[in-house]
Design an enzyme around this catalytic site. Structure first.
Site, PDB file in Angstrom:
ATOM      1  N   LYS A 579       0.811  -1.234   0.000  1.00 46.27           N
ATOM      2  CA  LYS A 579       0.000   0.000   0.000  1.00 46.27           C
ATOM      3  C   LYS A 579       0.839   1.277   0.000  1.00 46.27           C
ATOM      4  CE  LYS A 579      -2.007  -1.880   3.594  1.00 46.27           C
ATOM      5  NZ  LYS A 579      -1.907  -3.321   3.352  1.00 46.27           N
ATOM      6  N   GLU A 606      -5.568  -3.855  -6.459  1.00 44.74           N
ATOM      7  CA  GLU A 606      -6.835  -4.206  -5.832  1.00 44.74           C
ATOM      8  C   GLU A 606      -6.659  -4.637  -4.380  1.00 44.74           C
ATOM      9  OE1 GLU A 606     -10.314  -4.106  -5.196  1.00 44.74           O
ATOM     10  OE2 GLU A 606     -10.306  -4.355  -7.376  1.00 44.74           O
ATOM     11  N   LEU A 613     -11.254  -8.702  -1.917  1.00 46.98           N
ATOM     12  CA  LEU A 613     -12.555  -8.106  -2.240  1.00 46.98           C
ATOM     13  C   LEU A 613     -12.436  -7.137  -3.418  1.00 46.98           C
ATOM     14  CD1 LEU A 613     -13.956  -7.259   1.323  1.00 46.98           C
ATOM     15  CD2 LEU A 613     -14.687  -9.103  -0.197  1.00 46.98           C
ATOM     16  N   ASP A 678      -2.278   1.603   8.832  1.00 48.62           N
ATOM     17  CA  ASP A 678      -2.686   0.757   7.714  1.00 48.62           C
ATOM     18  C   ASP A 678      -4.081   1.139   7.212  1.00 48.62           C
ATOM     19  OD1 ASP A 678      -2.141  -1.614   6.025  1.00 48.62           O
ATOM     20  OD2 ASP A 678      -3.887  -2.420   7.055  1.00 48.62           O
ATOM     21  N   LYS A 682      -5.420   2.834   3.579  1.00 52.60           N
ATOM     22  CA  LYS A 682      -6.478   2.247   2.760  1.00 52.60           C
ATOM     23  C   LYS A 682      -7.574   3.255   2.422  1.00 52.60           C
ATOM     24  CE  LYS A 682      -5.806  -2.487   4.483  1.00 52.60           C
ATOM     25  NZ  LYS A 682      -6.360  -3.584   5.299  1.00 52.60           N
TER      26      LYS A 682
END
Length: 815
Positions: A579, A606, A613, A678, A682
């Site tokens: 990320k 993704e 997901l 984290d 996101k």
């Protein structure tokens, strides 16, 4: 009458020559045959080297002569009975002595003339043909020998002499009118002038010799025996999936051979074409294989593209300037200059504006051509009417060949599109009016990628090969490779995607296999690989320059995330669960997205949000369809959800966090998850993918961890601090029970602001019953106003994360 030619590999040694004997004797039982043979493998190269060394006063040429002699004497000892060897050995020794005398002369004079070179090179075929003829005599009662120099007459263009067909055809016809041998062996490649001076027909000229004989005698067939099963759809040494071509026209064969299909010497077609004598390309080592049949038969029912070929070592020379527009004779002057210098033009294209002419020649002629052209147009250059010629070296010509291409629309576009998608830059284009050939000039370093990409598109039922370079093979990486191995066959059969793992790397070792590594052995191969080096890994990926290359980052390493731009700039797709790049500075995020578009290299991430997901993919479709995201609410940490779902009076906070790590739900440093960093990353990625500009510092992070826990610098101290502050976490749990709520770490974006933090979730919230390691995201958009678009499912774990990465790879395969 049938003419058979056997190439160097077919007569490389006594064992191979025995195969030739079997093939020919079977043919001779049905009709008369002429057998044309090349020199033994590598002998012509050795003769070239020996002559060069002799002319350079290097006495090592004598060692080469000794090697040539030994090669032929060894063949005699294996092919000819001892009782019959004496006369043959004496004859071969005389030929070798003659060769030595010529080379001694080159050594003494310190020079090598074209005439002398032709004479020296002829010894390879003279030696091989005489030995093979004697072998036939031992195995067939009616076999003979004829020196082709007595029949094929040429001019004095030494090195590649032009045949005088009028005299040659008459001499051949006269000889065979009186010849009664069932088998006649002749040397290929060599000829002579009318005065008897030895000449050669060019490298590969043994094919030509056979064609000249077949044409002169109206042979039933010409057979070219080599070491492959015919002409291929591409060079099988470069394109592993290349297939033999069953049938092909004379014109198609000429085009392919001209553009580098080395199985057939280009001039071979001409002597048999007008007489409609079919040609078979056959394999000496697999004589039962079908091979390639070349004729005038109607092939309109077959594929419009018959093959893809190429010529290496090309230089483009461009002459341009306003002084060329509307001026007659410029092209004539240019071509005359090159003709006078004996420079062959392989490729020509001219702009319709008449402002420039572009030609392709061999690299070896480039300097001479540049000097001669600039000299010829010196006056126009001095007056600035024409620019000094532009020279671009180290290029390659790729040619798409097919007789029926003219009847199919869109082939050119398909060719250019295929190359463009793989970032192969086209320097020049040429297509004849016959539309039998589409040629493009590209950089030589791209030839392997270009040939494989085009072959895949035109000959492999649209099967797309994806070449993966995987960095990070821990829990997730191991599952990812396991899934590839499991699904490889299914993908190839059902989705026409051929997945190959070319490289794997961890922090200690890296291993590359250009042909794709056997996945069942990847761990042992990696353990014996070379020392891991991030820059060396990048360099190797670039140098391999494989089509449809994908760099797969399965690390959480910031330094690795900083290399994405290097891959994207080289048309290498990036798939990542890391990320850091997409949550770094907004300018870097936008730069990566722009590079992806600019170089046509997909950049997919993704798994940055929600593991497997389809959150980002769904969001992209919303935005692409014109919807606008106004609000996002989400539980985005599977690890934190697992922790708070399992933290209760019977399981301490410390123990649950430990278990989350064992299960692979947290990062190696669990503080990244528990600190909220984290989750902040996101939600930032979702905000950016929604079309908003935001930095990580703009997100309010309401951490639930005590300051002392946050201040630890290693995992051991961190877990100790969790034990020390156990009462803090127990108080949070007690407060949630008192409010009849559950603890969830929630990310929210609304009215241009974002926050993450621990919240007490009431029973009526869809977040309340979120179990295990599940994630949930709610998108409120212009279209989803009262009832949000909701995505829910497992959001952590090695298997689901690996499946998300796998899905991104498949998305690239379907582009």
């Amino acid at each position: 009458m049938r003419v058979l030619k056997f190439g160097g590999t077919s007569v490389a040694n006594a064992q191979n020559i025995k195969l030739v004997l079997d093939i020919v004797i079977k043919k001779a039982a049905q009709e008369k045959v002429i057998v044309v043979v090349s020199a033994f493998t590598k002998v012509t190269d050795l003769l070239v080297l020996a002559s060069q060394k002799a002319a350079a006063n290097d006495e090592s040429y004598k060692e080469i002569v000794a090697e040539i002699e030994k090669k032929h004497l060894d063949a005699i000892k294996e092919l000819i009975p001892v009782s019959e060897q004496s006369g043959l050995l004496s004859h071969i020794k005389r030929i070798i002595n003659h060769l030595e005398t010529l080379l001694d002369g080159c050594f003494l004079l310190g020079e090598l003339s074209p005439r002398t070179s032709d004479t020296i090179l002829s010894f390879g075929e003279l030696l091989s043909s005489y030995i093979i003829a004697e072998a036939f005599k031992q195995n067939h009662k009616n076999a003979g020998y004829k020196d082709s120099r007595e029949l094929i007459k040429t001019n004095t263009n030494f090195g590649k002499a032009a045949v005088n067909f009028e005299i040659t055809n008459e001499l051949i016809a006269d000889y065979y009118a009186s010849n009664e041998s069932q088998i006649v062996v002749m040397p290929g490649f060599i000829a002579s002038t009318e005065e008897g001076i030895g000449t050669t027909l060019g490298r590969g000229g043994s094919d030509y010799t056979a064609a000249i004989l077949a044409g002169a005698l109206n042979a039933s067939e010409l057979e070219i025996w080599t070491d492959v099963n015919g002409m291929f759809t591409a060079n099988p040494k470069i394109v592993k999936q290349a297939q033999p071509i069953a049938t092909i026209s004379y014109q198609e064969a000429m085009e392919l051979s001209h553009f580098g299909a080395k199985v057939l010497y280009p001039p071979t077609i001409q002597p048999v074409f007008k007489k409609n004598i079919p040609i078979w390309i056959k394999n000496t080592f697999e004589p039962e294989a079908i091979g390639t049949f070349i004729s005038n038969e109607d092939n309109s029912h077959t594929s419009p593209v018959k093959g893809i070929s190429h010529i290496d070592n090309i230089t483009l020379i461009t002459l341009e300037g306003s002084g060329m527009v509307g001026v007659a004779g410029v092209s004539k002057r240019l071509f005359e200059v090159l003709s006078n210098e004996n420079i062959n033009i392989i490729f020509i294209t001219q702009a319709s504006s008449e402002h420039s002419i572009c030609i392709g020649i061999l690299n070896s002629d480039a300097n001479n051509a540049e000097f001669s052209i600039n000299k010829a147009f010196q006056q126009e250059i001095s007056q600035n009417k024409i620019d000094p010629c532009i020279v671009e070296k180290d290029l390659c010509i790729i040619a798409l060949v097919g007789e029926n291409m003219k009847n199919h629309q869109g082939l050119s576009g398909r060719m250019f599109s295929t190359l463009g998608k793989n970032n192969v830059n086209i320097r020049a284009i040429a297509q004849g009016a016959s539309e039998r050939n589409i040629s493009v000039v590209i950089n030589e370093r791209d030839v392997k990628k270009a040939l494989n990409t085009l072959h895949e598109n035109f000959f492999e039922e649209n099967t797309k090969q994806l070449n993966l370079f995987v960095m990070g093979v821990g829990n997730v990486g191991e599952k990812f490779i396991e899934q590839i191995n499991q699904q490889k066959k299914f993908l190839k059969e059902n989705l026409k995607i051929n997945l190959r793992v070319i490289a794997v790397s961890n922090s200690r070792k890296m291993y590359f296999d250009e042909d794709g590594m056997p996945l069942k052995d990847w761990q042992s191969l990696l353990s014996n690989g070379e020392t891991s080096d991030k820059e060396a890994f990048i360099s190797k990926v670039k140098s391999l320059n494989l089509r449809n290359s994908i760099f797969v980052d399965i690390t959480a390493n910031e330094a690795v995330s900083q290399t994405y731009n290097q891959y994207l700039k080289h048309n290498i797709a990036v798939v990542t669960c890391n990320k850091i790049a997409c949550s770094s500075a907004y300018d870097n995020y936008k730069k990566l997205k722009n590079l992806s578009r600019q170089y046509n290299a997909p950049f997919l991430f993704e798994t940055n949000v929600g593991a497997g997901l389809p959150i980002i993919d769904t969001l992209k479709h919303l935005i692409a369809s014109g919807d606008k995201v106004n609000k996002i609410q989400a539980v985005l940490s599977g690890s934190l959800n697992f922790i708070f779902n399992n933290f209760d009076e019977n399981n301490s906070f410390h123990d649950v966090v430990k278990e989350a790590g064992v299960q692979g739900f947290t990062e190696p440093d669990p503080k990244i998850d528990l600190s909220g960093v984290d989750v902040a990353r996101k939600i930032l990625i979702l905000i950016r993918e929604s079309g908003y500009q935001m930095e990580i510092e703009d997100i309010q992070n309401n951490s639930f961890l005590p300051a002392e826990c946050m201040a630890t610098t290693n995992n051991e101290d961190f877990f100790k601090s969790l034990v020390k502050h156990a009462s803090h976490f127990e108080n949070l749990l007690a407060e949630a029970k008192a409010k009849d709520s559950r603890l969830k770490f929630v990310a929210t974006f609304e009215n241009g602001k974002a926050r993450v933090g621990l919240e007490f979730i009431p029973k009526e919230s869809p977040f309340y019953n979120l179990e295990g390691k599940d994630n949930i995201v709610q998108f409120y958009t212009d279209r989803y106003i009262d009832q949000p678009l909701l995505i829910k499912g497992a959001g952590a774990g090695a298997a689901v994360t690996a499946s998300g990465i796998f899905a991104d790879v498949i998305r690239i395969g379907n582009i």
